[in-house]
Write a protein that holds these residues in place. Structure first.
Motif, PDB file in Angstrom:
ATOM      1  N   ALA A 124       0.833  -1.207   0.000  1.00 13.88           N
ATOM      2  CA  ALA A 124       0.000   0.000   0.000  1.00 13.88           C
ATOM      3  C   ALA A 124       0.865   1.254   0.000  1.00 13.88           C
ATOM      4  O   ALA A 124       0.563   2.230  -0.707  1.00 13.88           O
ATOM      5  CB  ALA A 124      -0.925  -0.012   1.215  1.00 13.88           C
ATOM      6  N   GLU A 125       1.947   1.249   0.778  1.00 15.30           N
ATOM      7  CA  GLU A 125       2.842   2.409   0.793  1.00 15.30           C
ATOM      8  C   GLU A 125       3.510   2.611  -0.562  1.00 15.30           C
ATOM      9  O   GLU A 125       3.653   3.740  -1.035  1.00 15.30           O
ATOM     10  CB  GLU A 125       3.900   2.236   1.875  1.00 15.30           C
ATOM     11  N   ALA A 126       3.900   1.509  -1.197  1.00 11.29           N
ATOM     12  CA  ALA A 126       4.535   1.610  -2.506  1.00 11.29           C
ATOM     13  C   ALA A 126       3.591   2.240  -3.520  1.00 11.29           C
ATOM     14  O   ALA A 126       4.002   3.045  -4.365  1.00 11.29           O
ATOM     15  CB  ALA A 126       4.981   0.236  -2.985  1.00 11.29           C
ATOM     16  N   MET A 127       2.318   1.890  -3.442  1.00 11.10           N
ATOM     17  CA  MET A 127       1.353   2.473  -4.379  1.00 11.10           C
ATOM     18  C   MET A 127       0.890   3.859  -3.949  1.00 11.10           C
ATOM     19  O   MET A 127       0.423   4.643  -4.776  1.00 11.10           O
ATOM     20  CB  MET A 127       0.162   1.536  -4.557  1.00 11.10           C
ATOM     21  N   SER A 128       1.056   4.177  -2.684  1.00 14.27           N
ATOM     22  CA  SER A 128       0.854   5.557  -2.260  1.00 14.27           C
ATOM     23  C   SER A 128       1.898   6.444  -2.920  1.00 14.27           C
ATOM     24  O   SER A 128       1.629   7.579  -3.316  1.00 14.27           O
ATOM     25  CB  SER A 128       0.955   5.661  -0.733  1.00 14.27           C
ATOM     26  N   VAL A 129       3.087   5.898  -3.059  1.00 14.58           N
ATOM     27  CA  VAL A 129       4.148   6.586  -3.800  1.00 14.58           C
ATOM     28  C   VAL A 129       3.824   6.534  -5.292  1.00 14.58           C
ATOM     29  O   VAL A 129       3.664   7.562  -5.947  1.00 14.58           O
ATOM     30  CB  VAL A 129       5.518   5.940  -3.528  1.00 14.58           C
ATOM     31  N   GLY A 130       3.690   5.317  -5.834  1.00 15.73           N
ATOM     32  CA  GLY A 130       3.302   5.131  -7.220  1.00 15.73           C
ATOM     33  C   GLY A 130       4.196   5.838  -8.224  1.00 15.73           C
ATOM     34  O   GLY A 130       5.287   6.316  -7.901  1.00 15.73           O
TER      35      GLY A 130
END
Length: 331
Positions: A124-130
């Motif tokens: 989820a954090e990685a896709m918050s970054v995206g």
């Protein structure tokens, strides 16, 4: 019986009228690739919004599963580069444009497109970054390589409440830069200052046609707007400064003169996140894992479900979204 998974499929008719449907697929329906990934999370970027709404020519193969970012776990890999269960990230390489994308429970892609997700980042954090945050990190790295350091003076971030702008503001602020955040949403001043902005300016200062050279205000910049805004940012950049350009929310044109380049030695640094070499991708994600404040990342992120994607894309184009949207594919 083959396992099915949900997906968003976009197609168009002979009159080029676009249509969107929610479908159930199997892995037999996916495009060619050597690695199968179970997608757990994605995100909604500006490019995703253009694709889903049909407001921009993002999709270049029909039909198409949109979604340009994914985080997930490897199911199988023919090349041996990854093992089942490996946690991976994919940004770009035509995902959601020419190759079936992330708005589906599964994706078949090339192993060369994938990088391992840093252990300290959740999916989820990685896709918050995206792509937006990863692009912001590429901009920061480019400025650093051009010796744009905090002691040299302020840096400006345009479109500061957007995905790229929010992460760029947070990154630059944590690294010690004096960040001047440009936004058309004055009510978001406190939000931007909480991310790390030292000053807030109205985007009108940069969105109206200006002079070829203006008063020197900043030594560097991150611009995701383009057009007149980028021209004015360049015109007000200090001697020997540099501006990283990564977007075109305001237009693809650049109504500027050569004056900043030949009279002040200003550099325009083009940032491509789609086809960037693996080494710079891995460096960017390593830096994100170490340099991005997780609390600030959480503060700029809202999680939505798979069924919320369509509305979110419309809201983003209408300027109703600040920061980042994470899509939980399983929800």
């Amino acid at each position: 019986m083959a396992e099915t998974f949900k997906a968003i499929l976009i197609d168009r008719d002979e009159d080029k009228k676009q249509s969107l449907s929610h479908v159930d697929l199997t892995t037999d329906d996916l495009m060619e690739g050597d690695t199968l990934v179970r997608v757990t999370h994605s995100t909604v970027n500006y490019k995703d919004a253009l694709a889903v709404t049909g407001k921009g020519p993002v999709i270049r193969r029909w039909p198409m599963i949109p979604g340009i970012d994914l985080a997930g776990e490897v199911v199988s890999c023919e090349t041996g580069a990854f093992q089942p269960g490996d946690r991976v990230i994919l940004n770009g390489f035509g995902l959601g444009e020419t190759h079936y994308g992330a708005y589906a429970g599964m994706a078949r892609v090339k192993a060369d497109w994938l990088i391992r997700r840093p252990e300290t980042l959740s999916a989820a954090e990685a896709m918050s970054v995206g792509t937006a945050g990863y692009t912001a990190m590429l901009c920061v790295i480019a400025l650093e390589r051009h010796q744009i350091t905090p002691d040299r003076g302020p840096v400006v971030v345009t479109g500061a409440t957007g995905g790229v702008g929010s992460v760029a503001t947070a990154l630059l602020g944590k690294l010690g830069y004096h960040v001047i955040a440009s936004t058309g949403r004055s009510e978001e001043a406190d939000y931007l200052k909480s991310l790390g902005a030292s000053e807030i300016i109205d985007r009108k200062e940069l969105s109206e046609p200006g002079k070829p050279l203006g008063k020197e205000r900043w030594v560097g910049g991150v611009d995701a707007v383009g057009s007149v805004t980028l021209a004015n940012v360049l015109a007000q950049t200090k001697y020997g400064g540099a501006v990283a350009c990564c977007g075109l929310a305001g237009g693809m044109d650049l109504p500027a003169s050569v004056a900043p380049f030949i009279l002040r030695g200003v550099s325009l640094l083009g940032i491509d996140s789609v086809m960037a070499p693996k080494a710079i991708r891995e460096l960017a994600w390593q830096r994100i894992a170490s340099d991005l404040d997780r609390e600030k990342l959480t503060s700029i992120t809202r999680e939505i479900g798979f069924s919320d994607i369509e509305q979110a894309t419309s809201d983003l184009l209408a300027g109703k979204v600040r920061g980042r949207l994470v899509v939980n594919i399983a929800s």
